[in-house]
Design a protein around this motif. Structure first.
Motif, PDB file in Angstrom:
ATOM      1  N   ILE A 116     -14.550 -29.658   3.783  1.00 35.27           N
ATOM      2  CA  ILE A 116     -15.285 -29.404   2.547  1.00 35.27           C
ATOM      3  C   ILE A 116     -15.654 -27.924   2.512  1.00 35.27           C
ATOM      4  O   ILE A 116     -16.191 -27.391   3.501  1.00 35.27           O
ATOM      5  CB  ILE A 116     -16.553 -30.279   2.459  1.00 35.27           C
ATOM      6  N   ILE A 117     -15.393 -27.280   1.387  1.00 36.87           N
ATOM      7  CA  ILE A 117     -15.671 -25.853   1.226  1.00 36.87           C
ATOM      8  C   ILE A 117     -16.930 -25.687   0.388  1.00 36.87           C
ATOM      9  O   ILE A 117     -17.048 -26.260  -0.698  1.00 36.87           O
ATOM     10  CB  ILE A 117     -14.485 -25.130   0.560  1.00 36.87           C
ATOM     11  N   PHE A 118     -17.874 -24.895   0.927  1.00 34.65           N
ATOM     12  CA  PHE A 118     -19.087 -24.543   0.210  1.00 34.65           C
ATOM     13  C   PHE A 118     -18.987 -23.084  -0.228  1.00 34.65           C
ATOM     14  O   PHE A 118     -18.614 -22.213   0.572  1.00 34.65           O
ATOM     15  CB  PHE A 118     -20.322 -24.708   1.106  1.00 34.65           C
ATOM     16  N   GLN A 119     -19.362 -22.839  -1.455  1.00 36.03           N
ATOM     17  CA  GLN A 119     -19.448 -21.471  -1.953  1.00 36.03           C
ATOM     18  C   GLN A 119     -20.912 -21.088  -2.050  1.00 36.03           C
ATOM     19  O   GLN A 119     -21.725 -21.851  -2.587  1.00 36.03           O
ATOM     20  CB  GLN A 119     -18.775 -21.349  -3.330  1.00 36.03           C
ATOM     21  N   SER A 120     -21.265 -19.939  -1.478  1.00 36.31           N
ATOM     22  CA  SER A 120     -22.663 -19.508  -1.523  1.00 36.31           C
ATOM     23  C   SER A 120     -23.074 -19.214  -2.962  1.00 36.31           C
ATOM     24  O   SER A 120     -22.239 -18.912  -3.828  1.00 36.31           O
ATOM     25  CB  SER A 120     -22.856 -18.262  -0.663  1.00 36.31           C
ATOM     26  N   LYS A 121     -24.353 -19.326  -3.208  1.00 30.81           N
ATOM     27  CA  LYS A 121     -24.848 -19.098  -4.560  1.00 30.81           C
ATOM     28  C   LYS A 121     -24.701 -17.647  -4.992  1.00 30.81           C
ATOM     29  O   LYS A 121     -24.664 -17.349  -6.188  1.00 30.81           O
ATOM     30  CB  LYS A 121     -26.316 -19.510  -4.643  1.00 30.81           C
ATOM     31  N   THR A 122     -24.601 -16.727  -4.037  1.00 35.63           N
ATOM     32  CA  THR A 122     -24.383 -15.310  -4.361  1.00 35.63           C
ATOM     33  C   THR A 122     -22.907 -14.965  -4.438  1.00 35.63           C
ATOM     34  O   THR A 122     -22.565 -13.809  -4.710  1.00 35.63           O
ATOM     35  CB  THR A 122     -25.062 -14.441  -3.306  1.00 35.63           C
ATOM     36  N   HIS A 123     -22.008 -15.950  -4.128  1.00 30.03           N
ATOM     37  CA  HIS A 123     -20.554 -15.772  -4.161  1.00 30.03           C
ATOM     38  C   HIS A 123     -20.093 -14.681  -3.200  1.00 30.03           C
ATOM     39  O   HIS A 123     -19.062 -14.047  -3.418  1.00 30.03           O
ATOM     40  CB  HIS A 123     -20.063 -15.445  -5.581  1.00 30.03           C
ATOM     41  N   GLU A 124     -20.854 -14.445  -2.133  1.00 34.58           N
ATOM     42  CA  GLU A 124     -20.464 -13.441  -1.149  1.00 34.58           C
ATOM     43  C   GLU A 124     -19.660 -14.038  -0.005  1.00 34.58           C
ATOM     44  O   GLU A 124     -18.803 -13.374   0.569  1.00 34.58           O
ATOM     45  CB  GLU A 124     -21.706 -12.734  -0.603  1.00 34.58           C
ATOM     46  N   VAL A 132      -1.379 -15.495   1.921  1.00 28.63           N
ATOM     47  CA  VAL A 132      -1.110 -16.786   1.287  1.00 28.63           C
ATOM     48  C   VAL A 132      -2.421 -17.511   1.085  1.00 28.63           C
ATOM     49  O   VAL A 132      -3.412 -17.276   1.788  1.00 28.63           O
ATOM     50  CB  VAL A 132      -0.142 -17.643   2.141  1.00 28.63           C
ATOM     51  N   CYS A 133      -2.428 -18.387   0.077  1.00 26.36           N
ATOM     52  CA  CYS A 133      -3.588 -19.233  -0.200  1.00 26.36           C
ATOM     53  C   CYS A 133      -3.136 -20.684  -0.158  1.00 26.36           C
ATOM     54  O   CYS A 133      -2.017 -21.015  -0.582  1.00 26.36           O
ATOM     55  CB  CYS A 133      -4.198 -18.907  -1.565  1.00 26.36           C
ATOM     56  N   ILE A 134      -4.027 -21.538   0.329  1.00 24.86           N
ATOM     57  CA  ILE A 134      -3.661 -22.944   0.518  1.00 24.86           C
ATOM     58  C   ILE A 134      -4.763 -23.830  -0.049  1.00 24.86           C
ATOM     59  O   ILE A 134      -5.939 -23.455  -0.103  1.00 24.86           O
ATOM     60  CB  ILE A 134      -3.465 -23.256   2.019  1.00 24.86           C
ATOM     61  N   ARG A 135      -4.362 -25.011  -0.504  1.00 27.99           N
ATOM     62  CA  ARG A 135      -5.310 -26.017  -0.968  1.00 27.99           C
ATOM     63  C   ARG A 135      -4.563 -27.349  -1.089  1.00 27.99           C
ATOM     64  O   ARG A 135      -3.323 -27.398  -1.074  1.00 27.99           O
ATOM     65  CB  ARG A 135      -5.933 -25.648  -2.301  1.00 27.99           C
ATOM     66  N   GLN A 136      -5.320 -28.442  -1.203  1.00 26.73           N
ATOM     67  CA  GLN A 136      -4.732 -29.757  -1.434  1.00 26.73           C
ATOM     68  C   GLN A 136      -4.375 -29.906  -2.908  1.00 26.73           C
ATOM     69  O   GLN A 136      -5.036 -29.345  -3.792  1.00 26.73           O
ATOM     70  CB  GLN A 136      -5.715 -30.859  -1.019  1.00 26.73           C
ATOM     71  N   VAL A 137      -3.333 -30.654  -3.157  1.00 23.11           N
ATOM     72  CA  VAL A 137      -2.914 -30.885  -4.535  1.00 23.11           C
ATOM     73  C   VAL A 137      -4.053 -31.550  -5.300  1.00 23.11           C
ATOM     74  O   VAL A 137      -4.793 -32.384  -4.772  1.00 23.11           O
ATOM     75  CB  VAL A 137      -1.637 -31.759  -4.548  1.00 23.11           C
ATOM     76  N   GLN A 183      -8.032 -21.420  -0.099  1.00 17.27           N
ATOM     77  CA  GLN A 183      -8.375 -20.682   1.116  1.00 17.27           C
ATOM     78  C   GLN A 183      -7.357 -19.570   1.299  1.00 17.27           C
ATOM     79  O   GLN A 183      -6.149 -19.820   1.303  1.00 17.27           O
ATOM     80  CB  GLN A 183      -8.342 -21.597   2.357  1.00 17.27           C
ATOM     81  N   SER A 184      -7.876 -18.350   1.481  1.00 17.03           N
ATOM     82  CA  SER A 184      -7.002 -17.188   1.627  1.00 17.03           C
ATOM     83  C   SER A 184      -6.742 -16.913   3.097  1.00 17.03           C
ATOM     84  O   SER A 184      -7.659 -16.984   3.926  1.00 17.03           O
ATOM     85  CB  SER A 184      -7.629 -15.964   0.966  1.00 17.03           C
ATOM     86  N   LEU A 185      -5.473 -16.610   3.435  1.00 14.25           N
ATOM     87  CA  LEU A 185      -5.069 -16.381   4.816  1.00 14.25           C
ATOM     88  C   LEU A 185      -4.277 -15.082   4.888  1.00 14.25           C
ATOM     89  O   LEU A 185      -3.139 -15.012   4.432  1.00 14.25           O
ATOM     90  CB  LEU A 185      -4.221 -17.551   5.321  1.00 14.25           C
ATOM     91  N   PRO A 186      -4.871 -13.997   5.427  1.00 12.08           N
ATOM     92  CA  PRO A 186      -4.154 -12.714   5.511  1.00 12.08           C
ATOM     93  C   PRO A 186      -2.994 -12.800   6.499  1.00 12.08           C
ATOM     94  O   PRO A 186      -2.885 -13.743   7.281  1.00 12.08           O
ATOM     95  CB  PRO A 186      -5.233 -11.745   6.001  1.00 12.08           C
ATOM     96  N   PRO A 187      -2.112 -11.814   6.508  1.00 15.00           N
ATOM     97  CA  PRO A 187      -0.988 -11.807   7.451  1.00 15.00           C
ATOM     98  C   PRO A 187      -1.483 -11.746   8.899  1.00 15.00           C
ATOM     99  O   PRO A 187      -2.433 -11.030   9.227  1.00 15.00           O
ATOM    100  CB  PRO A 187      -0.205 -10.535   7.067  1.00 15.00           C
ATOM    101  N   GLY A 188      -0.823 -12.522   9.759  1.00 15.01           N
ATOM    102  CA  GLY A 188      -1.159 -12.503  11.175  1.00 15.01           C
ATOM    103  C   GLY A 188      -2.325 -13.387  11.557  1.00 15.01           C
ATOM    104  O   GLY A 188      -2.827 -13.270  12.680  1.00 15.01           O
TER     105      GLY A 188
END
Length: 1189
Positions: free
Chosen positions: A424-432, A474-479, A487-492
């Motif tokens: 489960i992904i939570f986003q902070s209220k300040t979006h930081e 790349v970014c990934i998520r469930q259909v 979710q963002s995943l940088p190279p390496g």
């Protein structure tokens, strides 16, 4: 008991009601029968109630030595009437007996607890017996119930229980077991047909209801009464969607009867009582369904404060062992989601269980908020709360959850209808920043259908996404997830992944971040395959490849481009979850063809032979490790920050140096290793990278070919306890305990290639319960004694080759231990084949013998057994029989003599009272000590047979006898560690193997092997003429006789064959030492005789026997050996004797109690001799000595 009556045959027993009661049984007239006896009151003035007993006589036919049949009679006495309460509550009962004039007479009353059996002895079962009962919550029986009728007529199968407040009727059932005859004991059982159990710990109400038919046709319900039919037609109108049937439930047509709860967890009810009152027939009239409950009869549940019974469950469905989901409605359309199923209690009562569908547990360490979809009402789940049931707010909304924490927004909705792990992904209220949590949904728990546990996410997950691309994030998520689920995943970098909602489609969406637009593709990551590339921006040289591989239990999704396909790349965990489009800091992933030249350094250590000695706090050398051709090297500056560590050992052996151990070698190779090969080789390469990461490009562990060789591990139980005691004394936690307040970091371990070869072990374990610390193993002590011995137990560690391992250090250790445990348990037949049957039998017999010996309360006998247990184990079948016979002789001799000696000893200490106690101890010892001796005979004989079997097996397999690399190190009573001395080590072995005997001691006339092994510390020894050996310890002087003096066909080995103790003199009993010459010595030769004058406290009349007051040591007449021995004895006497200055700190060797050591046999003698005064030798002693020498 009085009177006499003929016996009654069991099959044709008859009791004449007009005759007097049967009140006696004559033993000489016994036969198979059931007899009813009456016991009149001892004082008729105080009690007029007689006791009745049922006696059953039975016999087994045995045969004596002449093959004549003999009856082995068995008499069973029981109460004539037994009342068994199978209700879930306690009841108060009253038992009445019908008199001759027809009036009931109260015979017994009391309370029968739930599940208990009450024996009623105050009734005559030849008469009619009645009962009435009540319950503390207001239930009472309707009148008196006939529970026993000797004629067997008009006995009801149940009775009515009436609730005083609600006037609810309950039909309780009676079950009778009256035996084969009228005189047999009778049992009456009371139980309820149905029981409702609230296992949800929620305030619930229940109601027996009529439910709607599954097809709704009247032709299928001809059994309905007219009133019920009218109610059915009146309510047959369209149902709103919110009242639609749940799976397994049906709409309620009418409530038949509400069941009161009274605040309890269990509610009793029966169908017959309310059906009789309402005219509702419980059974279907169809020919095919005769005897089955009607499908229209069911039970409904709701919250206690609502009384809203809308959905019901058919009893027919519950009978089919179905688990049905039901909603317990509350106020304002809220409900609890429950599971209902049927079980049996006491094989008679059907229990309808209500338990939660899902329980929620918070293991986050902070409070958590839960709500249904977007509704305003939420529930608070604290970290310390027990598993909690969620109250769903509305049946109109979907059963989806949203969760939140302080400082974060509500998450995306998810379901808890299937087992698995979700993120489960939570986003902070300040979006930081964002936060990733794990929801682990477990199935099959006893408390609920599902158990949802909220935890912090870790790098261990069902899936792992690795971005091997050099240019693209790349970014990934469930259909079908929301946009904020990306979710963002940088190279390496790599990140753990799990489905956000287990109820949605299990497919993964991968998007590539570019300047213009993103390329998105969907993948099924549950299948290991390689997918077609993704074309980015319609450019031929920009492709993304996706490959799914399996690594243990984790599916790894590798995303790479054409550039990184041929370039090895480091992958590190990426734990910060970012939203799609969020700008990341640029990563320095530039590749350089020029590597900086580093300074190289090589360090190597090479030993032809290396020995490591382990000394504990006793102090005593307990382990010795020897290694041949030991090579250790460390190299650094090999390029790209790589360093390498190499370890190579050609031969390795670990010796167990505890005295008298039957397994002197703890670890070694099964067969000698080829000199050109190796026994163990390990290579570890490390690379210096970012400080938060440990990179190991290669780790390899190699051993010889496991099919031809194995590592032999021999464990004797005392060495385990000595090592455990040493570790406790060291308290290693003081070195690892941090004194700072810094947070410990679990480093990330990245291993490029892990290569381990197959390793095989052959483990032998010998249990010794007599040398086990008291209280060790607890409950498992007896089981380990009986089944703990193993002989060549084969354990196989499978070879492994893994690439690109990247996980936390703690997770890596856990994974390694789990893999080893799986390898050990994957071959159960190999484990069972290693069980040592003879060893376990010997150990179990010895343990039983020790317990029986303790019952004799003979302190000397118990201490003698303990000294015997600490000696060396038997080496063959002959030794086992001999030592077993000695133990049997000791048991018989002490048992017989104890009958005479124990009363005298007790009378001498405590007079007449002690005499009587001595008589009891003597009789007890006469019974227990011979039995202990017989068990010792069996134990030692079995141990000898096991030793002979091991020798035969070793001869067949051409395996040599395992010998120590060197003898154990000598550490004297001064506790000073000196350099190793082979001569002193040989003397210590002679001391440990020495066997003693006592012809005129406390009846101990048998040999004791290893008599001084655990009590004396070696100081020095000297070889004397005529095959004798003198040993000096910190407690005494000992004269030994070589076994070579005995007539033996084979050559003896002093390091194996024990010497016999001729005599020993303690320092407390040593008076003076004198040098003298022998009769044939000239005056020019040095003294060759050493005379030890002993102290004695005997009366003057007993000092005439001078031979018991002196000991003469005959030394070599051609050297000054006598002077050297004289000096050594004087030195030891001045250091450890009773007259030395200073506190007594050195003389007692075993200051730290050893787990394997027995009691000191001379401890009592020391205390006694300290109080004695030295008595000088009488006149004429020199003449006697001269004749002796």
């Amino acid at each position: 008991m009085q009177g006499e009556s003929p016996s009654l045959n069991r099959q044709t027993s008859r009791i004449d009601s007009s005759a007097g009661p049967v009140s006696a049984s004559v033993l000489k007239h016994l036969k198979k029968a059931e007899i009813l006896l009456m016991c009149p009151p001892a004082n008729p003035s105080t009690s007029r109630t007689a006791w009745w007993l049922c006696i059953e006589s039975d016999a087994n036919i045995l045969y004596d030595e002449l093959n004549s049949p003999v009856c082995d009679w068995k008499l069973a006495v029981s109460a004539p009437l037994k009342l068994e309460n199978l209700l879930p509550c306690d009841i108060k009962y009253m038992i009445f007996e019908k008199s001759r004039d027809g009036d009931p007479i109260l015979r017994d009353r009391g309370t029968a607890c739930s599940g208990s059996v009450i024996n009623i002895t105050s009734v005559d079962t030849r008469k009619q017996i009645y009962m009435s009962c009540s319950e503390q919550d207001g239930w009472r029986s309707e009148g008196m119930i006939l529970i026993s009728n000797p004629l067997g007529e008009d006995q009801p199968n149940g009775f009515i229980f009436i609730h005083q407040q609600s006037n609810r009727h309950l039909n309780l059932s009676l079950e009778r077991d009256f035996g084969a005859s009228n005189a047999a004991s009778r049992t009456v059982r009371i139980f309820v047909p149905y029981l409702v159990s609230n296992r949800a710990s929620l305030p619930l109400s229940y109601c027996v209801v009529e439910i709607e038919s599954s097809k709704g046709s009247d032709s299928e319900i001809p059994w309905l009464s007219k009133s019920v039919k009218a109610a059915k037609h009146a309510s047959s109108r369209p149902v709103h969607s919110k009242h639609s049937n749940f799976h397994g439930t049906h709409r309620v047509v009418q409530c038949l009867e509400v069941l009161e709860t009274n605040g309890g967890a269990s509610v009793m009810f029966s169908l017959q009582s309310q059906l009789n009152r309402t005219g509702f027939l419980p059974f279907s009239p169809r020919t095919s369904d005769v005897g089955l409950l009607s499908p229209r009869l069911g039970i409904a549940v709701c919250a206690s404060h609502s009384k809203s019974f809308q959905e019901g469950i058919s009893f027919r469905d519950l009978e089919d062992n179905e688990r049905i989901v039901v909603k317990a409605k509350g106020e304002n359309d809220s409900y609890f989601k429950l599971i209902v199923f049927l079980t049996m209690s006491s094989q008679r009562t059907k229990v309808i269980n209500f338990q939660p569908h899902t329980l929620f547990v918070n293991q986050l360490g902070q409070q958590l908020f839960l709500r249904q979809c977007d509704l305003d009402c939420f529930e608070l789940l604290l970290p310390n709360d027990p598993p909690k049931v969620l109250l769903w707010q509305s049946s109109l909304c979907q059963e989806q959850l949203k969760i939140s924490m302080d400082g974060y927004e509500w998450s995306s909705p998810f379901t808890v209808e299937s087992e698995g792990v979700s993120h489960i992904i939570f986003q902070s209220k300040t979006h930081e920043n964002s936060l990733l949590l794990k929801v682990e949904i477990q199935n099959g728990t006893t408390e609920s259908r599902f158990l949802a546990i909220f935890r912090h996410a870790s790098f261990i997950s069902p899936y792992r996404i690795e971005n091997h691309s050099l240019r693209f994030s790349v970014c990934i998520r469930q259909v079908e997830s929301s946009d904020k689920s990306w979710q963002s995943l940088p190279p390496g970098y790599a990140a753990p992944f799990a489905w956000e909602d287990l109820g949605r489609i299990h497919k993964l969406e991968i998007a590539v971040e570019t300047d213009c637009k993103s390329a998105v593709a969907t993948y099924d990551i549950d299948q290991c395959t390689r997918y077609s590339p993704i074309v980015i921006n319609n450019t031929a040289d920009a492709h993304i490849f996706v490959k799914i591989v399996q690594e243990d239990s984790t599916k790894v999704v590798k995303v790479a481009d054409w550039v990184s396909d041929n370039i090895p790349m480091e992958i590190v965990p990426y734990e910060n979850v970012k939203k799609l489009g969020l700008q990341d800091h640029p990563l320095d992933l530039e590749l350089s063809d020029h590597q900086e030249i580093e300074d190289q350094m090589h360090i190597g250590v090479d030993f032809i032979e290396l020995g490591l000695s382990l000394v504990d706090n006793t102090p005593e050398e307990i382990l010795y490790t020897s290694m041949q051709n030991f090579y250790l090297s460390y190299s650094t500056g090999l390029g790209s920050g790589i360093s390498r560590l190499k370890l190579r050992i050609e031969s390795l052996q670990v010796d167990n140096n505890l005295p008298l151990t039957p397994m002197p070698v703890l670890l070694r190779s099964q067969f000698p290793v080829d000199p050109s090969s190796f026994m163990f080789k390990c290579t570890i390469t490390s690379q210096t990278v970012h400080s938060s990461k440990c990179l190991y490009p290669y780790i390899g562990v190699q051993v010889p070919n496991a099919h031809n060789n194995a590592l032999v591990v021999n464990l004797h139980e005392p060495i385990i306890w000595r090592l455990q005691q040493m570790l406790q004394h060291l308290n290693l936690e003081r070195f690892t305990a941090s004194q700072t307040t810094d947070v410990s970091v679990d480093p990330v371990i990245h291993i490029g290639l892990l290569n381990t070869s197959e390793i095989r072990f052959k483990v032998s374990l010998a249990m010794t319960p007599s040398q086990r610390p008291r209280g060790a193993l607890g409950f498992w002590a007896s089981l380990m004694t009986a089944l703990g011995n193993t002989d060549d137990l084969q354990i196989r560690i499978a070879p492994r080759v893994h690439e690109d391992i990247c996980m936390r250090q703690s997770a890596l250790i856990t994974s390694c231990l789990s893999s080893i445990r799986k390898d050990i348990l994957s071959h159960p037949l190999l484990l069972l084949s290693g069980v040592d049957i003879l060893g376990n039998a010997s150990s179990a017999l010895d343990h039983i013998s020790k317990s029986i010996a303790a019952l004799s309360m003979d302190k000397k006998f118990i201490e003698g057994r303990q000294r015997q247990d600490t000696k060396a184990s038997v080496e063959g079948f002959g030794d086992g029989v001999r030592e077993g016979a000695e133990a049997l002789g000791k048991g018989l001799l002490r048992g017989v003599t104890g009958i005479l000696t124990k009363p005298l000893e007790g009378a001498r200490v405590s007079g007449m009272e002690g005499f009587m106690q001595g008589v009891g101890k003597g009789i007890l010892g006469a019974a227990a000590q011979p039995v202990s001796g017989v068990l010792d005979l069996l134990s030692k004989t079995t141990e000898g047979a096991n030793a002979m079997k091991a020798k035969i097996a070793a001869a067949i397999t051409s395996e040599g006898v395992l010998m120590r690399r060197r003898l154990p190190r000598v550490i004297g009573a001064d506790k000073i560690l000196h350099s190793y001395d082979e001569f002193k080590a040989q003397g210590q072995i002679l001391l440990q193997l020495a066997e003693g005997s006592s012809m005129f001691g406390p009846v101990d006339i048998f040999k004791i092997r290893g008599k001084f092994a655990t009590t004396d510390a070696y100081e020095d020894h000297f070889s004397l003429p005529e095959g004798k050996m003198l040993i000096i310890t910190h407690c005494r002087v000992i004269l030994l006789q070589h076994p070579t003096s005995n007539i033996k066909p084979k050559k003896t080995d002093l390091m194996k064959d024990p010497c016999s103790v001729l005599w020993d003199v303690t320092w407390e009993n040593l008076g003076t030492i004198e040098l003298a010459r022998g009769k044939q010595d000239s005056l020019s030769q040095p003294a060759s005789r050493l005379i030890l004058h002993l102290r004695t406290a005997a009366p003057e009349a007993h000092r005439t026997d001078m031979k018991d007051s002196v000991h003469v040591i005959k030394c070599d007449s051609k050297s000054n050996q006598a002077v050297i021995i004289y000096s050594a004895i004087q030195q030891a006497l001045s250091r450890y004797g009773p007259d030395r200055p200073g506190p007594s700190q050195l003389r007692t060797r075993s200051i730290v109690k050893r787990p394997y050591s027995g009691p000191n046999p001379d401890s009592m003698a020391f205390k006694h001799l300290k109080s004695q005064q030295y008595v000088p030798p009488p006149a004429g002693l020199h003449a006697l000595v001269e004749n002796i020498v």
